[in-house]
Design an enzyme around this catalytic site. Structure first.
Site, PDB file in Angstrom:
ATOM      1  N   ASP A 140      -4.265   2.384  -4.626  1.00  8.33           N
ATOM      2  CA  ASP A 140      -2.875   2.388  -4.155  1.00  8.33           C
ATOM      3  C   ASP A 140      -2.515   1.151  -3.354  1.00  8.33           C
ATOM      4  O   ASP A 140      -1.551   1.160  -2.610  1.00  8.33           O
ATOM      5  CB  ASP A 140      -2.595   3.657  -3.343  1.00  8.33           C
ATOM      6  CG  ASP A 140      -3.076   3.546  -1.915  1.00  8.33           C
ATOM      7  OD1 ASP A 140      -4.086   2.862  -1.674  1.00  8.33           O
ATOM      8  OD2 ASP A 140      -2.433   4.148  -1.037  1.00  8.33           O
ATOM      9  N   GLU A 141      -3.312   0.089  -3.479  1.00 11.27           N
ATOM     10  CA  GLU A 141      -2.954  -1.118  -2.727  1.00 11.27           C
ATOM     11  C   GLU A 141      -3.275  -2.371  -3.527  1.00 11.27           C
ATOM     12  O   GLU A 141      -4.156  -2.366  -4.388  1.00 11.27           O
ATOM     13  CB  GLU A 141      -3.671  -1.163  -1.378  1.00 11.27           C
ATOM     14  CG  GLU A 141      -5.154  -1.277  -1.467  1.00 11.27           C
ATOM     15  CD  GLU A 141      -5.804  -1.442  -0.092  1.00 11.27           C
ATOM     16  OE1 GLU A 141      -5.503  -2.410   0.614  1.00 11.27           O
ATOM     17  OE2 GLU A 141      -6.627  -0.584   0.257  1.00 11.27           O
ATOM     18  N   ASP A 161       0.867  -1.192   0.000  1.00 12.30           N
ATOM     19  CA  ASP A 161       0.000   0.000   0.000  1.00 12.30           C
ATOM     20  C   ASP A 161       0.897   1.234   0.000  1.00 12.30           C
ATOM     21  O   ASP A 161       1.849   1.323   0.773  1.00 12.30           O
ATOM     22  CB  ASP A 161      -0.882  -0.035   1.264  1.00 12.30           C
ATOM     23  CG  ASP A 161      -1.910   1.088   1.289  1.00 12.30           C
ATOM     24  OD1 ASP A 161      -3.115   0.783   1.341  1.00 12.30           O
ATOM     25  OD2 ASP A 161      -1.518   2.272   1.276  1.00 12.30           O
TER      26      ASP A 161
HETATM   27  P1  TTP Z   1      -5.161   5.145   1.833  1.00 12.20           P
HETATM   28  O1  TTP Z   1      -4.180   4.110   1.402  1.00 12.20           O
HETATM   29  O2  TTP Z   1      -6.195   4.749   2.837  1.00 12.20           O
HETATM   30  O3  TTP Z   1      -4.428   6.408   2.456  1.00 12.20           O
HETATM   31  P2  TTP Z   1      -3.040   7.058   2.062  1.00 12.20           P
HETATM   32  O4  TTP Z   1      -2.368   6.323   0.962  1.00 12.20           O
HETATM   33  O5  TTP Z   1      -3.260   8.531   1.826  1.00 12.20           O
HETATM   34  O6  TTP Z   1      -2.206   6.932   3.397  1.00 12.20           O
HETATM   35  P3  TTP Z   1      -1.578   5.609   4.051  1.00 12.20           P
HETATM   36  O7  TTP Z   1      -1.879   4.454   3.155  1.00 12.20           O
HETATM   37  O8  TTP Z   1      -0.108   5.873   4.161  1.00 12.20           O
HETATM   38  O9  TTP Z   1      -2.228   5.475   5.398  1.00 12.20           O
HETATM   39  O10 TTP Z   1      -5.949   5.712   0.584  1.00 12.20           O
HETATM   40  C1  TTP Z   1      -5.301   5.898  -0.670  1.00 12.20           C
HETATM   41  C2  TTP Z   1      -5.767   7.169  -1.324  1.00 12.20           C
HETATM   42  O11 TTP Z   1      -7.182   7.146  -1.486  1.00 12.20           O
HETATM   43  C3  TTP Z   1      -5.475   8.426  -0.520  1.00 12.20           C
HETATM   44  O12 TTP Z   1      -4.178   8.945  -0.783  1.00 12.20           O
HETATM   45  C4  TTP Z   1      -6.550   9.348  -0.973  1.00 12.20           C
HETATM   46  C5  TTP Z   1      -7.719   8.449  -1.314  1.00 12.20           C
HETATM   47  N1  TTP Z   1      -8.687   8.496  -0.216  1.00 12.20           N
HETATM   48  C6  TTP Z   1      -9.730   9.403  -0.307  1.00 12.20           C
HETATM   49  O13 TTP Z   1      -9.855  10.117  -1.317  1.00 12.20           O
HETATM   50  N2  TTP Z   1     -10.609   9.493   0.731  1.00 12.20           N
HETATM   51  C7  TTP Z   1     -10.487   8.722   1.873  1.00 12.20           C
HETATM   52  O14 TTP Z   1     -11.303   8.839   2.811  1.00 12.20           O
HETATM   53  C8  TTP Z   1      -9.406   7.786   1.952  1.00 12.20           C
HETATM   54  C9  TTP Z   1      -9.221   6.927   3.168  1.00 12.20           C
HETATM   55  C10 TTP Z   1      -8.533   7.728   0.893  1.00 12.20           C
HETATM   56 MG    MG Z   2      -2.128   4.231   1.036  1.00 13.02          MG
END
Ligand code: TTP
Ligand code: MG
Length: 406
Positions: free
Chosen positions: A104-105, A9
């Site tokens: 992103d995962e 991720d």
């Molecule tokens: P995540 O992987 O949950 O968050 P992140 O990559 O920003 O942070 P990390 O993984 O390091 O904890 O979500 C991926 C992307 O999805 C995030 O960059 C933006 C988008 N997203 C939203 O638009 N709204 C949201 O509520 C969430 C959780 C994510």
């Molecule tokens: Mg992320």
């Protein structure tokens, strides 16, 4: 042989893409989601911003109060989609058993790849290295014998982490963690469990199956298995999308029917364009409304015949909207429209009545122009007034949604 699954991720994905593009933003509290004076929520916060308590889903105004020197960026969804595509392409170089689980995962089945890379850990390090080198993005990886444990491990290792849970250690790894860390446990389930005196995943795994069933129905058993580190789910390549939807929050709550209809028309056109891009037709149209007090409703209508025309999507959406507005007098904060029960078109051309055929030709011509010149290059009369309501993003209006202007 026990499986080796990698969950990977990206760290602070949207923010990291901005930082890779503009290195001045590195090491600073940065938020993607919009300007703090605009309504809307944090989509992604840098780890420096998280130190101030900022997190995804938090209203932008709150974020700016908690961390006044944070840098707020509007963000651009097409850019993140492009980065996501390149990220997935790198992963696909490492294993054909790849399951994207969001932008992103992803999960990779790396069973048997030890001989190529030395170890699963080496393989994960190589992946992280290439993502850093080619995209300038940080990623965290979890390795375990199952998807659920790999995901918990990657989350726990963030940012820029790598955490491997050895075969046999799954249960003891999960046991001390708070229940909220377990995928599948949302806010509500967490509250229910706290109410029952269950705080850790270990305690959850020891609950009597009957009690779990009483509170969570059939998912109770799944939760118990996950909590014990048992998860037989395969890493599966993605199935085709099952629904397409577009939604936006208004700058100001509204009951103005002209504005509501225009926005519905615009969102319907965006969903319709994506439906046609995928070469699909839909049997079900869903309207979503969130009122000023945050209560949210969805209303669906199944069509007698599948469609992919903007007009049919809008007509059905409009009927649902009129009904909803006549029943509820509260102002509207968010509106969305979705299409589902997707299928490949299989009607024969001669079965089309001529007005549907005309609609389809019109949509095709409009799609073509929009593909070439951008989404707002051609606008239907009803949506013209939106140019005074929503900012432009370069390819259509900037929608206030967690997914930005997709
Ligand atoms: P995540 O992987 O949950 O968050 P992140 O990559 O920003 O942070 P990390 O993984 O390091 O904890 O979500 C991926 C992307 O999805 C995030 O960059 C933006 C988008 N997203 C939203 O638009 N709204 C949201 O509520 C969430 C959780 C994510
Ligand atoms: Mg992320």
């Amino acid at each position: 042989m026990t499986r080796r699954i990698i969950h990977i991720d990206l760290d602070a994905f949207f923010v990291s893409v901005e930082q890779a593009e503009n290195p001045e933003l590195k090491g600073k509290p940065v938020v993607v989601g919009g300007r703090p004076e605009r309504r809307g929520v944090v989509a992604s916060a840098s780890y420096e911003a998280r130190a101030f308590g900022l997190k995804a889903g938090m209203p932008l105004a709150t974020a700016s109060r908690l961390c006044p020197r944070a840098i707020f960026i509007e963000g651009s969804f097409p850019k993140y989609r492009e980065a996501s595509k390149r990220f997935m392409a790198i992963l696909a170089d490492f294993s054909p058993f790849l399951e994207p689980a969001g932008l992103d995962e992803a999960y990779l089945d790396a069973t048997g790849f030890e001989s190529i890379y030395g170890s699963t850990r080496e393989m994960a390090l190589k992946i992280k290295g290439r993502v850093k080198e080619e995209l300038g993005l940080g990623a965290s990886a979890g390795i375990s014998s199952s998807k659920v444990v790999a995901k918990v491990a990657s989350e726990l290792s963030k940012p820029d982490g790598l955490l491997e849970v050895a075969a046999g250690d799954e249960r003891s790894f999960l046991a001390p963690l708070p229940v909220a860390k377990l995928p599948g446990i949302g806010k509500k389930a967490e509250q229910t469990l706290t109410g029952l005196g269950i705080n850790t995943i270990g305690e959850l795994s020891a609950m009597p199956p009957d009690t779990l069933k009483r509170h969570f129905g059939a998912s109770g058993e799944v939760l118990r298995r996950f909590a014990s580190g048992t998860d037989g789910r395969e890493v599966a390549p993605p199935a085709a999308a099952r629904s397409i939807s577009r939604e936006t929050t208004f700058g100001k709550d509204t009951r103005n029917p002209t504005l509501l209809k225009a926005t519905l028309r615009y969102l319907g056109e965006r969903a319709g364009a994506e439906l046609r891009r995928q070469g699909k037709e839909a049997r079900c149209i869903t309207l979503k409304l969130r009122y000023d007090d945050f209560t949210t409703i969805t209303r669906s209508q199944t069509l007698s015949q599948a469609t992919d025309t903007d007009q049919a999507i809008f007509d059905t959406g409009l009927r649902l909207l009129k009904k909803a507005l006549s029943r509820e007098k509260k102002a509207v904060r968010l509106i969305g429209i979705g299409v589902s029960r997707l299928a490949e078109p299989r009607r024969q051309l001669d079965m089309l009545d001529s007005s549907t055929a005309r609609q389809e030709q019109l949509d095709k011509a409009i799609d073509h122009i929009r593909h070439k010149y951008g989404f707002t290059a051609i606008q239907t009369g009803r949506t013209l007034l939106l140019k005074d309501v929503f900012p432009e993003s370069g390819d259509g209006y900037m929608l206030q949604t967690p997914g930005l202007s997709r």
